[in-house]
Design an enzyme around this catalytic site. Structure first.
Site, PDB file in Angstrom:
ATOM      1  N   SER A  83       0.843  -1.197   0.000  1.00 52.19           N
ATOM      2  CA  SER A  83       0.000   0.000   0.000  1.00 52.19           C
ATOM      3  C   SER A  83       0.873   1.239   0.000  1.00 52.19           C
ATOM      4  O   SER A  83       1.694   1.431   0.907  1.00 52.19           O
ATOM      5  CB  SER A  83      -0.889   0.008   1.248  1.00 52.19           C
ATOM      6  OG  SER A  83      -1.392   1.312   1.447  1.00 52.19           O
TER       7      SER A  83
ATOM      8  N   HIS B 243      -1.410  -1.373  -4.237  1.00 53.79           N
ATOM      9  CA  HIS B 243      -2.627  -0.996  -3.518  1.00 53.79           C
ATOM     10  C   HIS B 243      -2.626   0.521  -3.298  1.00 53.79           C
ATOM     11  O   HIS B 243      -1.702   1.078  -2.719  1.00 53.79           O
ATOM     12  CB  HIS B 243      -2.660  -1.740  -2.177  1.00 53.79           C
ATOM     13  CG  HIS B 243      -3.927  -1.548  -1.403  1.00 53.79           C
ATOM     14  ND1 HIS B 243      -5.078  -2.278  -1.655  1.00 53.79           N
ATOM     15  CD2 HIS B 243      -4.234  -0.711  -0.382  1.00 53.79           C
ATOM     16  CE1 HIS B 243      -6.023  -1.912  -0.813  1.00 53.79           C
ATOM     17  NE2 HIS B 243      -5.548  -0.952  -0.030  1.00 53.79           N
TER      18      HIS B 243
ATOM     19  N   ASP C 161      -4.676   3.688  -1.781  1.00 53.74           N
ATOM     20  CA  ASP C 161      -5.721   4.061  -0.823  1.00 53.74           C
ATOM     21  C   ASP C 161      -6.234   5.469  -1.087  1.00 53.74           C
ATOM     22  O   ASP C 161      -5.493   6.439  -0.955  1.00 53.74           O
ATOM     23  CB  ASP C 161      -5.161   3.983   0.605  1.00 53.74           C
ATOM     24  CG  ASP C 161      -4.977   2.551   1.069  1.00 53.74           C
ATOM     25  OD1 ASP C 161      -5.944   1.778   0.981  1.00 53.74           O
ATOM     26  OD2 ASP C 161      -3.866   2.215   1.525  1.00 53.74           O
TER      27      ASP C 161
ATOM     28  N   MET D 238      -8.778   8.338   0.027  1.00 47.82           N
ATOM     29  CA  MET D 238      -9.563   8.768   1.197  1.00 47.82           C
ATOM     30  C   MET D 238     -10.044  10.199   1.002  1.00 47.82           C
ATOM     31  O   MET D 238      -9.300  11.046   0.503  1.00 47.82           O
ATOM     32  CB  MET D 238      -8.693   8.697   2.456  1.00 47.82           C
ATOM     33  CG  MET D 238      -8.057   7.343   2.678  1.00 47.82           C
ATOM     34  SD  MET D 238      -7.178   7.298   4.245  1.00 47.82           S
ATOM     35  CE  MET D 238      -6.417   5.670   4.150  1.00 47.82           C
TER      36      MET D 238
ATOM     37  N   HIS E 183      -8.448   1.204  -3.712  1.00 47.89           N
ATOM     38  CA  HIS E 183      -9.333   1.032  -2.550  1.00 47.89           C
ATOM     39  C   HIS E 183      -9.978   2.379  -2.231  1.00 47.89           C
ATOM     40  O   HIS E 183      -9.332   3.276  -1.695  1.00 47.89           O
ATOM     41  CB  HIS E 183      -8.461   0.522  -1.379  1.00 47.89           C
ATOM     42  CG  HIS E 183      -9.192   0.319  -0.100  1.00 47.89           C
ATOM     43  ND1 HIS E 183      -8.533   0.086   1.101  1.00 47.89           N
ATOM     44  CD2 HIS E 183     -10.520   0.300   0.204  1.00 47.89           C
ATOM     45  CE1 HIS E 183      -9.425  -0.065   2.075  1.00 47.89           C
ATOM     46  NE2 HIS E 183     -10.623   0.070   1.558  1.00 47.89           N
TER      47      HIS E 183
ATOM     48  N   MET F  31     -12.014   4.678  -0.168  1.00 44.62           N
ATOM     49  CA  MET F  31     -12.606   4.933   1.154  1.00 44.62           C
ATOM     50  C   MET F  31     -13.241   6.317   1.087  1.00 44.62           C
ATOM     51  O   MET F  31     -12.760   7.280   1.671  1.00 44.62           O
ATOM     52  CB  MET F  31     -11.515   4.845   2.234  1.00 44.62           C
ATOM     53  CG  MET F  31     -11.073   3.416   2.511  1.00 44.62           C
ATOM     54  SD  MET F  31      -9.470   3.321   3.316  1.00 44.62           S
ATOM     55  CE  MET F  31      -8.416   3.404   1.866  1.00 44.62           C
TER      56      MET F  31
ATOM     57  N   MET G 249     -11.304  -5.497   6.011  1.00 40.95           N
ATOM     58  CA  MET G 249     -10.454  -4.553   6.758  1.00 40.95           C
ATOM     59  C   MET G 249     -10.147  -5.142   8.129  1.00 40.95           C
ATOM     60  O   MET G 249     -11.053  -5.545   8.859  1.00 40.95           O
ATOM     61  CB  MET G 249     -11.164  -3.206   6.938  1.00 40.95           C
ATOM     62  CG  MET G 249     -11.309  -2.380   5.684  1.00 40.95           C
ATOM     63  SD  MET G 249      -9.764  -2.049   4.794  1.00 40.95           S
ATOM     64  CE  MET G 249      -8.786  -1.210   6.048  1.00 40.95           C
TER      65      MET G 249
ATOM     66  N   GLY H  49      -8.396   4.372   7.422  1.00 43.34           N
ATOM     67  CA  GLY H  49      -8.063   5.784   7.558  1.00 43.34           C
ATOM     68  C   GLY H  49      -6.567   6.033   7.675  1.00 43.34           C
ATOM     69  O   GLY H  49      -6.067   7.043   7.198  1.00 43.34           O
TER      70      GLY H  49
ATOM     71  N   GLY I 195      -0.222   1.832   9.662  1.00 39.74           N
ATOM     72  CA  GLY I 195       0.500   1.621  10.914  1.00 39.74           C
ATOM     73  C   GLY I 195      -0.340   1.276  12.128  1.00 39.74           C
ATOM     74  O   GLY I 195       0.139   1.383  13.267  1.00 39.74           O
TER      75      GLY I 195
ATOM     76  N   ASP J  10      -6.565  -6.317   4.611  1.00 42.98           N
ATOM     77  CA  ASP J  10      -5.877  -5.019   4.644  1.00 42.98           C
ATOM     78  C   ASP J  10      -5.869  -4.438   6.053  1.00 42.98           C
ATOM     79  O   ASP J  10      -6.925  -4.206   6.639  1.00 42.98           O
ATOM     80  CB  ASP J  10      -6.635  -4.081   3.676  1.00 42.98           C
ATOM     81  CG  ASP J  10      -6.007  -2.708   3.533  1.00 42.98           C
ATOM     82  OD1 ASP J  10      -4.924  -2.468   4.088  1.00 42.98           O
ATOM     83  OD2 ASP J  10      -6.631  -1.872   2.836  1.00 42.98           O
TER      84      ASP J  10
ATOM     85  N   GLY K 255      -2.610  -3.660   9.264  1.00 44.16           N
ATOM     86  CA  GLY K 255      -1.854  -4.223  10.385  1.00 44.16           C
ATOM     87  C   GLY K 255      -1.155  -5.540  10.099  1.00 44.16           C
ATOM     88  O   GLY K 255      -0.833  -6.288  11.023  1.00 44.16           O
TER      89      GLY K 255
ATOM     90  N   SER L 116       2.811  -0.048   6.036  1.00 40.23           N
ATOM     91  CA  SER L 116       3.951   0.339   6.875  1.00 40.23           C
ATOM     92  C   SER L 116       4.993  -0.770   6.978  1.00 40.23           C
ATOM     93  O   SER L 116       6.198  -0.482   6.977  1.00 40.23           O
ATOM     94  CB  SER L 116       3.469   0.765   8.268  1.00 40.23           C
ATOM     95  OG  SER L 116       2.661  -0.242   8.842  1.00 40.23           O
TER      96      SER L 116
HETATM   97  C1  DX5 Z   1      -5.970   1.785   5.821  1.00 39.25           C
HETATM   98  C2  DX5 Z   1      -5.622   1.414   4.407  1.00 39.25           C
HETATM   99  C3  DX5 Z   1      -4.547   0.417   4.310  1.00 39.25           C
HETATM  100  C4  DX5 Z   1      -3.234   0.859   4.916  1.00 39.25           C
HETATM  101  C5  DX5 Z   1      -2.586  -0.337   5.501  1.00 39.25           C
HETATM  102  O1  DX5 Z   1      -7.140   2.497   5.863  1.00 39.25           O
HETATM  103  O2  DX5 Z   1      -6.743   0.909   3.710  1.00 39.25           O
HETATM  104  O3  DX5 Z   1      -4.359  -0.028   2.973  1.00 39.25           O
HETATM  105  O4  DX5 Z   1      -2.367   1.452   3.997  1.00 39.25           O
HETATM  106  O5  DX5 Z   1      -1.463   0.074   6.189  1.00 39.25           O
HETATM  107  P1  DX5 Z   1      -0.739  -0.886   7.225  1.00 39.25           P
HETATM  108  O6  DX5 Z   1      -0.272  -2.085   6.458  1.00 39.25           O
HETATM  109  O7  DX5 Z   1       0.384  -0.041   7.731  1.00 39.25           O
HETATM  110  O8  DX5 Z   1      -1.737  -1.236   8.287  1.00 39.25           O
HETATM  111 ZN    ZN Z   2      -6.355  -0.080   1.721  1.00 37.59          ZN
END
Ligand code: DX5
Ligand code: ZN
Length: 216
Positions: free
Chosen positions: A6, A30, A32, A34, A63, A65, A134, A139, A142, A172, A174, A195
């Site tokens: 990501s 990936h 993201d 937002m 993705h 959001m 998820m 959002g 990390g 997706d 953590g 991360s």
């Molecule tokens: C969070 C995103 C994820 C995010 C994951 O809202 O959709 O794609 O980048 O990041 P890590 O892998 O650090 O949890």
């Molecule tokens: Zn994502």
């Protein structure tokens, strides 16, 4: 098992070089998106996707959001997205939205926030190419993996078998080299990691370590 780094955790001032670092080892990119409404953060829009598209041939996994995703599907499709995923929680007419994505010749995914039940997808599973579970509240990168989501992934995997469907399961949030094996064992086909990959000193090597961790 596929790995989708990501770019949320990449250096946005150096995005081109950061994506080049993982280009050969990643299966998907990936991205993201937002909007500051559906999630409390603002990231990137179609212009960035379009700019990246010129440099990379790996599939773009977008993705969304965002609220009212229908308004932006055409733009993301034309910007070079290969998979467009919307949130169940953001779609009043989810079936129509999924058909719209497919109408542009793109793969259609649907995502669930941690607290949203699999039940909400009962009448759409047969129409989607991918379900994105998820494992953090969306959002931010990390955050810590929510352990109770393993059961949700397992249940979705069982449901897929029972219904004899072939959508992919993407997970997706953590995920790192320590928990990735459990996530794959639960049923994930595609692992998103932000991360863990981009905050490491060698992102390409970290992707290799993800693959090794799964084989162990
Ligand atoms: C969070 C995103 C994820 C995010 C994951 O809202 O959709 O794609 O980048 O990041 P890590 O892998 O650090 O949890
Ligand atoms: Zn994502």
């Amino acid at each position: 098992m596929k790995i989708a780094p990501s770019i949320l955790s990449a250096n946005f001032a150096n995005l081109l070089e950061d994506v080049k670092k993982i280009e050969k080892d990643a299966d998907l990119l990936h991205i993201d998106v937002m909007d500051g409404h559906f999630v409390p953060n603002i990231t990137i829009g179609p212009v960035v996707v379009k700019s990246l598209r010129k440099f990379f041939s790996l599939p773009f996994d977008v993705h969304l959001m965002i609220e009212n995703p229908d308004l932006y599907i055409e733009e993301f499709a034309n910007s070079g997205a290969d998979i467009i995923t919307v949130h169940q929680e953001a779609c009043i007419h989810l079936h129509r939205t999924i058909q719209k994505i497919k109408g542009y010749g793109k793969k259609a995914g649907v995502s669930l926030n941690p607290a949203t039940s699999l039940e909400t997808l009962k009448y759409i599973l047969q129409d989607v190419d991918m379900v994105l579970i998820m494992t953090v509240n969306p959002g931010f990168g990390g955050q810590k993996f929510i352990d109770s989501m393993l059961k949700k992934i397992e249940e979705l995997n069982k449901l897929r078998e029972t219904l004899k469907l072939d959508f992919k399961i993407e997970v997706d949030g953590g995920i790192n080299i320590h928990n990735v094996k459990e996530v794959v064992r639960a049923g994930a086909d595609i692992i998103v990691a932000g991360s863990a990959i981009f905050d490491s000193s060698n992102p390409a090597q970290t992707i290799k370590e993800f693959r090794e961790a799964i084989e162990k």
